[in-house]
Design a protein around this motif. Structure first.
Motif, PDB file in Angstrom:
ATOM      1  N   TYR A  95      31.304  34.455  21.071  1.00 29.28           N
ATOM      2  CA  TYR A  95      31.337  33.106  21.638  1.00 29.28           C
ATOM      3  C   TYR A  95      31.988  33.159  23.024  1.00 29.28           C
ATOM      4  O   TYR A  95      32.862  33.977  23.286  1.00 29.28           O
ATOM      5  N   LEU A  96      31.533  32.253  23.934  1.00 29.23           N
ATOM      6  CA  LEU A  96      32.011  32.270  25.320  1.00 29.23           C
ATOM      7  C   LEU A  96      32.910  31.084  25.658  1.00 29.23           C
ATOM      8  O   LEU A  96      33.247  30.869  26.823  1.00 29.23           O
ATOM      9  N   TRP A  97      33.297  30.307  24.657  1.00 37.74           N
ATOM     10  CA  TRP A  97      34.241  29.210  24.876  1.00 37.74           C
ATOM     11  C   TRP A  97      35.586  29.817  25.297  1.00 37.74           C
ATOM     12  O   TRP A  97      36.153  30.640  24.610  1.00 37.74           O
ATOM     13  N   GLY A  98      36.086  29.432  26.483  1.00 38.70           N
ATOM     14  CA  GLY A  98      37.371  29.938  26.955  1.00 38.70           C
ATOM     15  C   GLY A  98      37.337  31.379  27.397  1.00 38.70           C
ATOM     16  O   GLY A  98      38.375  32.031  27.466  1.00 38.70           O
ATOM     17  N   VAL A  99      36.147  31.922  27.724  1.00 40.62           N
ATOM     18  CA  VAL A  99      36.054  33.345  28.078  1.00 40.62           C
ATOM     19  C   VAL A  99      36.758  33.663  29.395  1.00 40.62           C
ATOM     20  O   VAL A  99      37.328  34.743  29.552  1.00 40.62           O
ATOM     21  N   VAL A 100      36.743  32.711  30.345  1.00 39.94           N
ATOM     22  CA  VAL A 100      37.366  32.976  31.650  1.00 39.94           C
ATOM     23  C   VAL A 100      38.886  33.019  31.474  1.00 39.94           C
ATOM     24  O   VAL A 100      39.498  32.056  31.026  1.00 39.94           O
ATOM     25  N   GLY A 101      39.476  34.148  31.803  1.00 43.01           N
ATOM     26  CA  GLY A 101      40.910  34.337  31.629  1.00 43.01           C
ATOM     27  C   GLY A 101      41.286  34.979  30.309  1.00 43.01           C
ATOM     28  O   GLY A 101      42.444  35.320  30.088  1.00 43.01           O
ATOM     29  N   ARG A 102      40.282  35.163  29.408  1.00 41.54           N
ATOM     30  CA  ARG A 102      40.555  35.777  28.102  1.00 41.54           C
ATOM     31  C   ARG A 102      40.563  37.298  28.237  1.00 41.54           C
ATOM     32  O   ARG A 102      39.867  37.852  29.087  1.00 41.54           O
ATOM     33  N   ASP A 103      41.340  37.980  27.390  1.00 41.55           N
ATOM     34  CA  ASP A 103      41.324  39.440  27.395  1.00 41.55           C
ATOM     35  C   ASP A 103      39.911  39.953  27.115  1.00 41.55           C
ATOM     36  O   ASP A 103      39.169  39.352  26.323  1.00 41.55           O
ATOM     37  N   ILE A 104      39.542  41.053  27.733  1.00 45.80           N
ATOM     38  CA  ILE A 104      38.226  41.654  27.498  1.00 45.80           C
ATOM     39  C   ILE A 104      38.130  42.076  26.037  1.00 45.80           C
ATOM     40  O   ILE A 104      39.074  42.620  25.464  1.00 45.80           O
ATOM     41  N   ALA A 105      36.961  41.816  25.422  1.00 44.43           N
ATOM     42  CA  ALA A 105      36.690  42.189  24.024  1.00 44.43           C
ATOM     43  C   ALA A 105      37.706  41.575  23.078  1.00 44.43           C
ATOM     44  O   ALA A 105      38.244  42.251  22.203  1.00 44.43           O
ATOM     45  N   ALA A 106      37.970  40.240  23.254  1.00 46.65           N
ATOM     46  CA  ALA A 106      39.015  39.601  22.445  1.00 46.65           C
ATOM     47  C   ALA A 106      38.516  38.394  21.663  1.00 46.65           C
ATOM     48  O   ALA A 106      39.319  37.649  21.118  1.00 46.65           O
ATOM     49  N   SER A 118      37.378  49.395  24.681  1.00 43.26           N
ATOM     50  CA  SER A 118      38.302  50.345  25.302  1.00 43.26           C
ATOM     51  C   SER A 118      38.744  49.901  26.696  1.00 43.26           C
ATOM     52  O   SER A 118      39.588  50.534  27.314  1.00 43.26           O
ATOM     53  N   LYS A 119      38.178  48.798  27.200  1.00 39.58           N
ATOM     54  CA  LYS A 119      38.522  48.330  28.548  1.00 39.58           C
ATOM     55  C   LYS A 119      39.769  47.447  28.502  1.00 39.58           C
ATOM     56  O   LYS A 119      39.944  46.638  27.599  1.00 39.58           O
ATOM     57  N   ASP A 120      40.618  47.597  29.504  1.00 43.52           N
ATOM     58  CA  ASP A 120      41.806  46.759  29.631  1.00 43.52           C
ATOM     59  C   ASP A 120      41.523  45.611  30.586  1.00 43.52           C
ATOM     60  O   ASP A 120      40.527  45.595  31.295  1.00 43.52           O
ATOM     61  N   GLY A 121      42.444  44.660  30.628  1.00 43.74           N
ATOM     62  CA  GLY A 121      42.337  43.564  31.582  1.00 43.74           C
ATOM     63  C   GLY A 121      41.783  42.301  30.958  1.00 43.74           C
ATOM     64  O   GLY A 121      41.612  42.188  29.746  1.00 43.74           O
ATOM     65  N   VAL A 122      41.503  41.321  31.816  1.00 45.46           N
ATOM     66  CA  VAL A 122      40.990  40.025  31.373  1.00 45.46           C
ATOM     67  C   VAL A 122      39.664  39.729  32.071  1.00 45.46           C
ATOM     68  O   VAL A 122      39.336  40.340  33.084  1.00 45.46           O
ATOM     69  N   TRP A 123      38.944  38.789  31.512  1.00 45.70           N
ATOM     70  CA  TRP A 123      37.682  38.368  32.114  1.00 45.70           C
ATOM     71  C   TRP A 123      37.992  37.416  33.283  1.00 45.70           C
ATOM     72  O   TRP A 123      37.880  36.205  33.152  1.00 45.70           O
ATOM     73  N   ASP A 124      38.368  37.977  34.428  1.00 47.10           N
ATOM     74  CA  ASP A 124      38.572  37.178  35.620  1.00 47.10           C
ATOM     75  C   ASP A 124      37.290  37.163  36.443  1.00 47.10           C
ATOM     76  O   ASP A 124      36.244  37.668  36.000  1.00 47.10           O
ATOM     77  N   LEU A 125      37.357  36.579  37.629  1.00 40.02           N
ATOM     78  CA  LEU A 125      36.167  36.431  38.470  1.00 40.02           C
ATOM     79  C   LEU A 125      35.514  37.775  38.760  1.00 40.02           C
ATOM     80  O   LEU A 125      34.294  37.933  38.624  1.00 40.02           O
ATOM     81  N   GLU A 126      36.310  38.769  39.139  1.00 42.26           N
ATOM     82  CA  GLU A 126      35.757  40.067  39.545  1.00 42.26           C
ATOM     83  C   GLU A 126      35.119  40.790  38.354  1.00 42.26           C
ATOM     84  O   GLU A 126      34.006  41.320  38.457  1.00 42.26           O
ATOM     85  N   HIS A 127      35.834  40.824  37.206  1.00 46.59           N
ATOM     86  CA  HIS A 127      35.297  41.542  36.043  1.00 46.59           C
ATOM     87  C   HIS A 127      34.036  40.864  35.502  1.00 46.59           C
ATOM     88  O   HIS A 127      33.057  41.533  35.153  1.00 46.59           O
ATOM     89  N   LEU A 128      34.060  39.533  35.411  1.00 51.64           N
ATOM     90  CA  LEU A 128      32.882  38.826  34.900  1.00 51.64           C
ATOM     91  C   LEU A 128      31.687  39.019  35.833  1.00 51.64           C
ATOM     92  O   LEU A 128      30.555  39.220  35.369  1.00 51.64           O
ATOM     93  N   SER A 129      31.915  38.946  37.141  1.00 47.68           N
ATOM     94  CA  SER A 129      30.817  39.127  38.090  1.00 47.68           C
ATOM     95  C   SER A 129      30.219  40.529  37.965  1.00 47.68           C
ATOM     96  O   SER A 129      28.990  40.690  37.945  1.00 47.68           O
ATOM     97  N   ALA A 130      31.076  41.542  37.862  1.00 45.39           N
ATOM     98  CA  ALA A 130      30.580  42.917  37.747  1.00 45.39           C
ATOM     99  C   ALA A 130      29.802  43.112  36.453  1.00 45.39           C
ATOM    100  O   ALA A 130      28.758  43.774  36.430  1.00 45.39           O
ATOM    101  N   PHE A 131      30.290  42.541  35.359  1.00 42.39           N
ATOM    102  CA  PHE A 131      29.608  42.692  34.067  1.00 42.39           C
ATOM    103  C   PHE A 131      28.266  41.964  34.064  1.00 42.39           C
ATOM    104  O   PHE A 131      27.254  42.498  33.600  1.00 42.39           O
ATOM    105  N   LEU A 132      28.252  40.732  34.599  1.00 41.04           N
ATOM    106  CA  LEU A 132      27.006  39.960  34.629  1.00 41.04           C
ATOM    107  C   LEU A 132      25.963  40.602  35.540  1.00 41.04           C
ATOM    108  O   LEU A 132      24.770  40.520  35.273  1.00 41.04           O
ATOM    109  N   GLU A 133      26.410  41.232  36.607  1.00 43.08           N
ATOM    110  CA  GLU A 133      25.468  41.872  37.530  1.00 43.08           C
ATOM    111  C   GLU A 133      24.773  43.061  36.874  1.00 43.08           C
ATOM    112  O   GLU A 133      23.570  43.245  37.026  1.00 43.08           O
TER     113      GLU A 133
END
Length: 355
Positions: A95-106, A118-133
């Motif tokens: 589910y993508l409710w609240g995904v922005v700012g959420r930990d990756i794979a959480a 295995s990835k660290d970090g949160v779904w911020d602007l840069e990570h989400l853009s790279a993944f969606l691309e």
């Protein structure tokens, strides 16, 4: 059977066997592949294509300033086959409710691939853009089969909508510095000039007092009177200019400007969306829409939404109240802001004087 016939049969069998051996030998020479030779076809390795490619630099922060959440909502249709916008409602994807700012794979209850978990970090602007691309390039081995969203502005529009959909958006990127309006520049220049004039007058007065107290006192009083008149005249001019701006404003044009606000706000009393309802906002205390959860940044402003307060907020929401949840970059054109404020003032049927 005589020996001649037997010899013929035996010769035929031996000849066939010899032919079979020869065919096998020549086939091996022609088609065989040794350990040191290269296969006639290549197996494409996942992610190899993007590994050596040069990545185009994209200024995501600049794109956030012009992000269109309504367009992002339409783009989400590409995702809705596998993802839900309900908290905890996993489908083919999490589910993508609240995904922005959420930990990756959480996402609770979803079984992620090792590539993502295995990835660290949160779904911020840069990570989400790279993944969606390029999902496969971002996390080789991920289970997501989507080919990617190639246009940067589309990705930012989608992320902006995902950020606002859960009602508690975070700041995606620092808003770019805005150029001050002509009125603000003129006011600043006038204040600076007035300060310099006041300092000069004070120095002159001090010198005059030391030379001739009586004459200097009279000169100071006269200069003060003239300065007061000048300040009063400037203030009256500024008020007249502000009143004139609203006098010339068009509620009809303001209704068109309000289309930029419809994705997050309504003009129905008590009906909040991503942002609070704007029915009766002119003259209403700041951060007082019933049932809406405001940020501390807006709660601390105090006062009422006067025309001047609304104009300052609409020009630069983040600059007006740093830390507030509104991701909109602002209405930059002063006439558009005046038109919008007049429209909001009249929309509830009980307009207040705009000064």
């Amino acid at each position: 059977m005589d020996s001649g016939e037997f010899n013929k049969i035996a010769g035929a069998v031996l000849g066939a066997f010899l032919l079979f051996l020869l065919l096998g030998f020549f086939s091996e020479q022609i088609y065989g592949v040794g350990h040191d030779e290269v296969l006639a076809y290549a197996v494409e390795i996942e992610g190899a294509e993007t590994a050596g490619a040069e990545t185009e630099t994209v200024d995501l922060a600049a794109l956030v300033a012009s992000a269109d959440a309504a367009a992002g909502e339409k783009l989400f249709k590409q995702c809705s086959a596998c993802h839900k916008m309900e908290e905890g409602a996993n489908a083919v994807g999490p589910y993508l409710w609240g995904v922005v700012g959420r930990d990756i794979a959480a996402a609770s209850g979803f079984s992620y691939s090792e590539a993502l978990s295995s990835k660290d970090g949160v779904w911020d602007l840069e990570h989400l853009s790279a993944f969606l691309e390029n999902p496969k390039g971002y996390a080789p081995g991920t289970k997501m089969a989507y080919g990617g969203m190639k246009k940067p502005q589309d990705r930012v529009n989608l992320i902006a909508w995902l950020n606002e959909a859960d009602g508690s958006p975070i700041e995606l990127a620092a808003a770019p510095a805005e150029t001050a309006t002509d009125a603000a520049e003129a006011a600043g220049a006038a204040a600076e000039t007035a300060g310099e004039q006041a300092a000069t007058a004070a120095e002159t007065a001090t010198e005059a007092v030391s030379e001739a107290a009586g004459a200097a006192a009279g000169a100071v009083v006269e200069a003060a009177g003239e300065a007061a008149e000048a300040v009063q005249g400037a203030a009256e001019t500024a008020v007249a200019a502000a009143t004139g701006a609203f006098a010339d404003a068009s509620a009809e044009d303001g209704a068109k400007v309000f289309n930029k606000c419809k994705a997050c706000h309504t003009l129905e009393q008590g009906k909040n969306r991503v942002g609070p309802y704007l029915w009766g906002v002119v003259g209403r205390p700041v951060a007082s829409a019933e049932g809406f959860s405001y940020s501390d940044a807006l709660k601390g402003v105090g006062g009422e939404w006067t025309a001047a307060q609304l104009d300052a907020f609409l020009a630069d929401p983040k600059g007006f109240a740093p830390g507030n949840k509104m991701s909109f970059a602002g209405v930059k054109d002063a006439e558009d802001r005046a038109d919008l404020i007049v429209y909001l003032n009249e929309a509830d049927g009980s307009p207040a004087p705009l000064e």
